[in-house]
Design a protein around this motif. Structure first.
Motif, PDB file in Angstrom:
ATOM      1  N   UNK A 187     108.470  50.318  66.892  1.00  0.00           N
ATOM      2  CA  UNK A 187     109.056  49.959  68.180  1.00  0.00           C
ATOM      3  C   UNK A 187     109.321  51.263  68.936  1.00  0.00           C
ATOM      4  N   UNK A 188     108.588  51.442  70.047  1.00  0.00           N
ATOM      5  CA  UNK A 188     108.783  52.643  70.854  1.00  0.00           C
ATOM      6  C   UNK A 188     109.973  52.466  71.781  1.00  0.00           C
ATOM      7  N   UNK A 189     110.575  53.578  72.177  1.00  0.00           N
ATOM      8  CA  UNK A 189     111.668  53.512  73.125  1.00  0.00           C
ATOM      9  C   UNK A 189     111.601  54.732  74.032  1.00  0.00           C
ATOM     10  N   UNK A 190     112.357  54.657  75.114  1.00  0.00           N
ATOM     11  CA  UNK A 190     112.275  55.693  76.134  1.00  0.00           C
ATOM     12  C   UNK A 190     113.564  56.492  76.184  1.00  0.00           C
ATOM     13  N   UNK A 191     113.565  57.506  77.054  1.00  0.00           N
ATOM     14  CA  UNK A 191     114.735  58.374  77.165  1.00  0.00           C
ATOM     15  C   UNK A 191     114.486  59.727  76.530  1.00  0.00           C
ATOM     16  N   UNK A 192     115.455  60.602  76.656  1.00  0.00           N
ATOM     17  CA  UNK A 192     115.355  61.970  76.167  1.00  0.00           C
ATOM     18  C   UNK A 192     116.290  62.167  74.977  1.00  0.00           C
ATOM     19  N   UNK A 193     115.798  62.864  73.964  1.00  0.00           N
ATOM     20  CA  UNK A 193     116.594  63.147  72.760  1.00  0.00           C
ATOM     21  C   UNK A 193     117.809  63.983  73.120  1.00  0.00           C
ATOM     22  N   UNK A 194     118.875  63.873  72.320  1.00  0.00           N
ATOM     23  CA  UNK A 194     118.989  63.146  71.040  1.00  0.00           C
ATOM     24  C   UNK A 194     119.222  61.653  71.247  1.00  0.00           C
ATOM     25  N   UNK A 195     118.837  60.877  70.217  1.00  0.00           N
ATOM     26  CA  UNK A 195     118.989  59.426  70.249  1.00  0.00           C
ATOM     27  C   UNK A 195     120.046  59.004  69.227  1.00  0.00           C
ATOM     28  N   UNK A 196     120.828  58.038  69.597  1.00  0.00           N
ATOM     29  CA  UNK A 196     121.854  57.507  68.702  1.00  0.00           C
ATOM     30  C   UNK A 196     121.535  56.049  68.417  1.00  0.00           C
ATOM     31  N   UNK A 197     121.533  55.670  67.137  1.00  0.00           N
ATOM     32  CA  UNK A 197     121.183  54.307  66.760  1.00  0.00           C
ATOM     33  C   UNK A 197     122.368  53.645  66.061  1.00  0.00           C
ATOM     34  N   UNK A 198     122.659  52.396  66.465  1.00  0.00           N
ATOM     35  CA  UNK A 198     123.781  51.655  65.912  1.00  0.00           C
ATOM     36  C   UNK A 198     123.377  50.214  65.593  1.00  0.00           C
ATOM     37  N   UNK A 199     124.140  49.590  64.710  1.00  0.00           N
ATOM     38  CA  UNK A 199     123.952  48.179  64.397  1.00  0.00           C
ATOM     39  C   UNK A 199     124.552  47.340  65.520  1.00  0.00           C
ATOM     40  N   UNK A 200     123.768  46.403  66.036  1.00  0.00           N
ATOM     41  CA  UNK A 200     124.264  45.445  67.013  1.00  0.00           C
ATOM     42  C   UNK A 200     124.605  44.120  66.340  1.00  0.00           C
ATOM     43  N   UNK A 201     123.727  43.674  65.456  1.00  0.00           N
ATOM     44  CA  UNK A 201     123.954  42.415  64.734  1.00  0.00           C
ATOM     45  C   UNK A 201     123.259  42.494  63.382  1.00  0.00           C
ATOM     46  N   UNK A 202     123.913  42.028  62.347  1.00  0.00           N
ATOM     47  CA  UNK A 202     123.321  42.013  61.011  1.00  0.00           C
ATOM     48  C   UNK A 202     123.680  40.673  60.370  1.00  0.00           C
TER      49      UNK A 202
END
Length: 296
Positions: free
Chosen positions: A100-115
Motif C-alpha cells: 500500500x503506497x502512501x504520500x507525503x514527506x518523511x518521517x512517517x508515523x504509523x498507528x493502530x486505528x482499529x484491531x
C-alpha cells in the motif's frame, strides 16, 4: 458528445465559457471526466499507477497475512506535510506480499486505528511483527502476541516512526498452550554525554530502541531477555561499557561494548537468564587505564 466517449478538456472548458448555460448532460460529462475516490481502477490503470509509484521510489507499507478470517485491521499514516491516511490491511492474499503506497514527506508515523479480531481457539493467538528499518544492515523487528487472554493492540498504539518503507506480518498461530505476560523492570542510567539507546528482545516479543526506563511485557514462552544498543561514537575517542545488573542483589550479569570511532548500530549487549524481574543498565566511559576491551 458521442455515447461512451468522454469529452476532452478543451470541450469541457467550452461548456462553461462566459454567458453560457451548461446543460444537465454537460455537467454529467464534467463529472464523468474525473475519477471519484471510491472508483476501483481497472487492471491497466492499477499497473500504470504502480509502475509510476515504483519509478519515483514512493514510501509504502508491505504486509503479509496468514490464516486470516474476519479480522479488521486499520492503520493510520501521518507525514509532516499531508493529512492522515487510512490503510486497511485486513484483506490479505496468503503467502504473497501486498503493498500500500502512501504520500507525503518523511518521517512517517504509523498507528493502530482499529484491531478487531476473529474468534480464536483456546490456545490460538495472533502473532504481529513489523520491521521499520529495511535499509539498515540490522533488522529492527518489533513483535507482539495478542488475542485470547492477551490484550489487543489499542487504538492509537504507536508502531514507530520511519523514513521510507515498513514491513508487517500478521499470522494466526496455535501455540498449544496458554500464554501469559511477564514483566521485567529496566532502569537505564547513562553516565556519558552520548545518546545511547537500548532495546530488549525475547521470544515473539521485541521493543523499540529507547533511552528511558521501561517495563517489558514479554511472554512465558521464554523468559530470557536479549539486549542491543545503538550509539554513534564516530566523533568519540573513548569506548563505552554498558553493564547489566540484577537490581535486586546488585550482581553484574553481563557487559556490552560500544566502540570509539564508529557508529555502533545494533551492538550486542548479551542476554539475561530466566527469572530476573528487576534490571539496571549502566553505561559509562571505559577506564582510560584499560585500553583493551575484555569480553565477559
Amino acid at each position: 458528445m458521442e455515447k461512451n466517449k468522454l469529452a476532452t478538456r478543451e470541450q469541457l472548458k467550452l461548456y462553461f465559457e462566459k454567458n453560457k448555460y451548461p446543460t444537465q448532460s454537460q455537467f454529467a460529462e464534467l463529472i464523468d471526466a474525473f475519477k471519484h475516490r471510491e472508483d476501483i481502477p481497472t487492471n491497466k490503470e492499477a499497473v500504470i499507477l504502480a509502475n509510476s509509484l515504483a519509478s519515483i521510489d514512493n514510501a509504502y507499507l508491505a504486509y503479509y497475512g496468514y490464516n486470516f478470517g474476519k479480522e479488521k485491521i486499520l492503520l493510520t499514516i501521518n507525514s509532516q506535510d499531508e493529512v492522515e491516511q487510512l490503510i486497511d490491511v485486513s484483506r490479505t492474499n496468503h503467502y504473497q506480499e501486498q503493498k500500500k503506497y502512501f504520500f507525503g514527506t518523511a518521517p512517517y508515523s504509523i498507528k493502530i486505528k482499529q484491531f478487531q479480531l476473529d474468534e480464536l481457539a483456546e490456545t490460538e493467538y495472533y502473532y504481529f511483527n513489523y520491521q521499520i528499518n529495511p535499509n539498515s544492515n540490522f533488522n529492527l523487528t518489533v513483535e507482539r502476541i495478542i488475542g485470547n487472554n492477551l490484550p489487543v493492540l489499542p487504538e492509537g498504539f504507536h508502531l514507530g516512526t520511519f523514513t521510507d518503507k515498513i514491513f508487517l506480518t500478521f499470522s494466526k498461530i496455535d501455540f498449544g498452550q496458554k500464554i501469559n505476560i511477564i514483566n521485567t523492570n529496566i532502569k537505564f542510567i547513562n553516565n556519558t554525554n552520548v545518546n545511547i539507546m537500548y532495546r530488549a528482545q525475547a521470544s515473539y516479543w521485541g521493543s523499540l530502541f529507547s533511552n528511558e526506563d521501561s517495563v517489558t511485557n514479554h511472554y512465558n514462552l521464554s523468559d530470557n531477555l536479549y539486549f542491543y544498543y545503538n550509539a554513534d561514537l564516530k566523533e568519540i575517542n573513548q569506548h563505552i561499557e554498558c553493564k547489566v545488573y540484577n537490581a535486586d542483589n546488585k550482581q553484574l550479569i553481563m557487559t556490552g561494548y560500544l566502540y570509539a570511532g564508529q557508529n555502533n548500530e545494533y551492538a550486542w549487549g548479551g542476554d539475561v537468564a530466566t527469572g530476573i524481574r528487576n534490571i539496571r543498565i549502566e553505561c559509562s566511559y571505559q577506564d582510560n587505564q584499560n585500553n583493551q576491551i575484555n569480553f565477559k
